[in-house]
Design a protein around this motif. Structure first.
Motif, short mmCIF file in Angstrom:
data_model
loop_
_atom_site.label_atom_id
_atom_site.label_comp_id
_atom_site.label_asym_id
_atom_site.label_seq_id
_atom_site.Cartn_x
_atom_site.Cartn_y
_atom_site.Cartn_z
N ASN A 51 -15.66 -56.36 77.01
CA ASN A 51 -17.02 -55.86 76.80
C ASN A 51 -17.25 -55.32 75.39
N ASP A 52 -16.18 -55.28 74.60
CA ASP A 52 -16.34 -54.83 73.22
C ASP A 52 -17.22 -55.78 72.43
N ASN A 53 -17.99 -55.23 71.52
CA ASN A 53 -18.79 -56.02 70.60
C ASN A 53 -18.47 -55.62 69.17
N TYR A 54 -18.52 -56.58 68.27
CA TYR A 54 -18.34 -56.32 66.84
C TYR A 54 -19.52 -56.92 66.09
N TYR A 81 -18.62 -51.59 65.54
CA TYR A 81 -17.87 -51.96 66.74
C TYR A 81 -18.14 -50.94 67.85
N THR A 82 -18.03 -51.42 69.08
CA THR A 82 -18.13 -50.54 70.25
C THR A 82 -16.75 -50.34 70.84
N VAL A 83 -16.61 -49.27 71.62
CA VAL A 83 -15.34 -48.98 72.31
C VAL A 83 -15.62 -48.91 73.81
N THR A 84 -15.02 -49.84 74.56
CA THR A 84 -15.27 -49.89 76.01
C THR A 84 -13.96 -49.84 76.80
#
Length: 255
Positions: free
Chosen positions: A162-165, A181-184
């Motif tokens: 589910n992480d996005n960059y 970036y996200t942290v999931t």
């Protein structure tokens, strides 16, 4: 506890490559097949940094952060991180931790073992399989517009699919400049909250333009960078090689 003999050989190789790493960066002619799965602009980013096909022909990446030595098998992503009082890694099946004393390592090995690898191996890790690309809105900083591409992952890819960059690049040179970036890892659900890194310095490592220093930035309500926060992270003793390490190198030390 550590694999001292192998680490010594690796360290010697790293030191011998330092002089090459400090040469001035020059964009070179890269002979490679343009892969249709990449957007043309992102392909130019890969090419500016050394070429995605050239990158995928290598097998070993190593770098230091403070007193930690990170060693990664690029094809399998097996990993070892060695520090004075602990080592941790991924042997291809599971993440392991080995400490001299309980509590020497403070953190979550499953989250940490490949965290800085992803930051360091940018932009090339954005050429992995199972990635979906889409154009992102420009990032604006100090009156410069940086075009970007959002990278998301197909289901069940890695530990945090589910992480996005979002990679942002210089519109004239195609050099990577920023990473959002996200942290999931803990939540296992997608997030719209992005962290933002400025790729402050780069260096030539055996023909590849790899980061030398990165720093996090605070953001305004629109997600645009405002000022640096915290200390920068510096990468030292870089090495990229076609050498293959034995599988035993990435296994947890016995005893």
């Amino acid at each position: 506890m550590k694999k001292l003999a192998v680490v010594f050989v690796l360290t010697f190789t790293i030191v011998s490559c330092k002089k090459e790493a400090k040469k001035d960066v020059k964009q070179k002619e890269v002979v490679e097949v343009k892969e249709s799965k990449f957007p043309s602009e992102l392909h130019k980013v890969f090419q500016f940094h050394g070429g995605i096909s050239n990158w995928k022909s290598n097998h070993l990446l190593s770098f230091n952060i403070n007193d930690e030595t990170h060693t990664v098998a690029l094809q399998s992503r097996k990993t070892v991180i060695n520090a004075p009082k602990y080592s941790l890694g991924f042997d291809g099946n599971q993440v392991w931790l080995d400490e001299e004393n309980d509590g020497d390592y403070k953190g979550n090995p499953k989250f940490y073992y490949n965290l800085y690898f992803y930051f360091y191996a940018m932009p090339f890790v954005l050429g992995d399989n199972g990635i979906v690309y889409e154009k992102a809105e420009d990032l604006v900083f100090e009156n410069v517009k940086y075009p970007g591409f959002k990278i998301s992952y197909k289901a069940n890819i890695g530990n945090s699919s589910n992480d996005n960059y979002i990679v942002y690049y210089n519109p004239e040179t195609y050099k990577m400049e920023w990473l959002a970036y996200t942290v999931t890892f803990n939540s296992k659900t997608s997030s719209n909250r992005y962290n933002l890194i400025k790729y402050k310095k780069w260096e030539n490592v055996n023909g590849f333009l790899l980061p030398n220093e990165i720093i996090w930035y605070a953001q305004d309500k629109n997600g645009l960078p405002t000022k640096p926060v915290g200390n920068s992270v510096k990468f030292t003793l870089p090495l990229i090689s076609k050498t293959k390490m034995a599988n035993s190198f990435f296994e947890k030390p016995k005893g």
